[in-house]
Design a protein around this motif. Structure first.
Motif, PDB file in Angstrom:
ATOM      1  N   GLU A 293      30.723  17.819  33.871  1.00 33.90           N
ATOM      2  CA  GLU A 293      31.871  18.046  34.782  1.00 33.90           C
ATOM      3  C   GLU A 293      32.997  17.861  33.944  1.00 33.90           C
ATOM      4  O   GLU A 293      34.140  18.636  34.130  1.00 33.90           O
ATOM      5  CB  GLU A 293      31.664  16.915  35.845  1.00 33.90           C
TER       6      GLU A 293
ATOM      7  N   THR B 189      35.849  21.088  33.247  1.00 36.69           N
ATOM      8  CA  THR B 189      37.230  21.170  33.692  1.00 36.69           C
ATOM      9  C   THR B 189      38.127  21.881  32.793  1.00 36.69           C
ATOM     10  O   THR B 189      37.916  21.729  31.460  1.00 36.69           O
ATOM     11  CB  THR B 189      37.770  19.761  34.123  1.00 36.69           C
ATOM     12  N   ASP B 190      39.340  22.362  33.255  1.00 32.87           N
ATOM     13  CA  ASP B 190      40.091  23.090  32.305  1.00 32.87           C
ATOM     14  C   ASP B 190      41.023  22.259  31.291  1.00 32.87           C
ATOM     15  O   ASP B 190      41.410  22.632  30.467  1.00 32.87           O
ATOM     16  CB  ASP B 190      41.060  24.047  32.925  1.00 32.87           C
ATOM     17  N   GLU B 191      41.126  21.233  31.850  1.00 35.16           N
ATOM     18  CA  GLU B 191      42.018  20.123  30.939  1.00 35.16           C
ATOM     19  C   GLU B 191      41.227  19.833  29.563  1.00 35.16           C
ATOM     20  O   GLU B 191      42.115  19.496  28.649  1.00 35.16           O
ATOM     21  CB  GLU B 191      42.328  18.924  31.680  1.00 35.16           C
TER      22      GLU B 191
END
Length: 186
Positions: free
Chosen positions: A178, A182-184
């Motif tokens: 997960e 995520t884009d971060e």
């Protein structure tokens, strides 16, 4: 025309299946195997040389040590293979679950972890003692010493431990997946 570099969708696909499930489950399984062999060693050293002629206690200890190393090597090789395949192929290695866990799957695994861990801790010592007595029973061919309730507790331990170790593996690896999707973090 194909390129040597993966597209964004291919990159996202391989990232969602990396790391592969299984390393935590395998490590916990090896720890239980190690503890069992360690506790069973005195019984095996006592019973096997008496039952099988020509085998010395030191040979039994050597065999058990080799078994520990062999199982460890097999576990490590299998886990490295799984990680390489997951990285290269981007496969989803669990039929009943998406590559990135949903909240409902995670909640189910958390409940399974709590119940399985509680049952495994509660039955651990009795299960190990039963396993050791089963070894003694098989080597000496003393079928009369079989105790069904203890055997049921041992089976319950392995089911509970297997469920709890799978749940913790899915929770940790699912959480890592997960984070990686995520884009971060990309």
């Amino acid at each position: 025309m194909t390129t040597a570099y993966p597209t964004r969708s291919q990159s996202r696909k391989s990232q969602s299946t990396v790391p592969a499930y299984g390393p935590i489950e395998a490590a916990l399984g090896y720890v239980v195997f190690y503890v069992f062999v360690t506790r069973a060693t005195p019984t095996l050293v006592e019973v096997v040389p008496n039952s099988i002629g020509g085998i010395t206690p030191s040979l039994v200890r050597l065999g058990l040590a080799l078994a520990l190393w062999l199982v460890l090597a097999a576990n490590v090789i299998e886990q490295v293979r799984r990680q390489i395949v997951a990285f290269r192929e981007g496969y989803a290695d669990d039929f009943f679950q998406a590559s990135v866990s949903t909240g409902s799957w995670m909640l189910g695994y958390l409940a399974l972890l709590l119940v399985g861990s509680l049952l495994a801790v509660w039955t651990f010592d009795r299960a190990v003692d039963t396993g050791i007595s089963l070894i003694r029973m098989v080597v000496t061919l003393d079928v009369g010493s079989f105790v069904l309730p203890d055997f049921v507790v041992m089976v319950a331990f392995f089911i509970a431990f297997g469920a709890a170790s799978r749940a913790v593996d899915r929770l940790v690896i699912g959480g890592i997946r997960e984070l990686l999707t995520t884009d971060e973090f990309r």
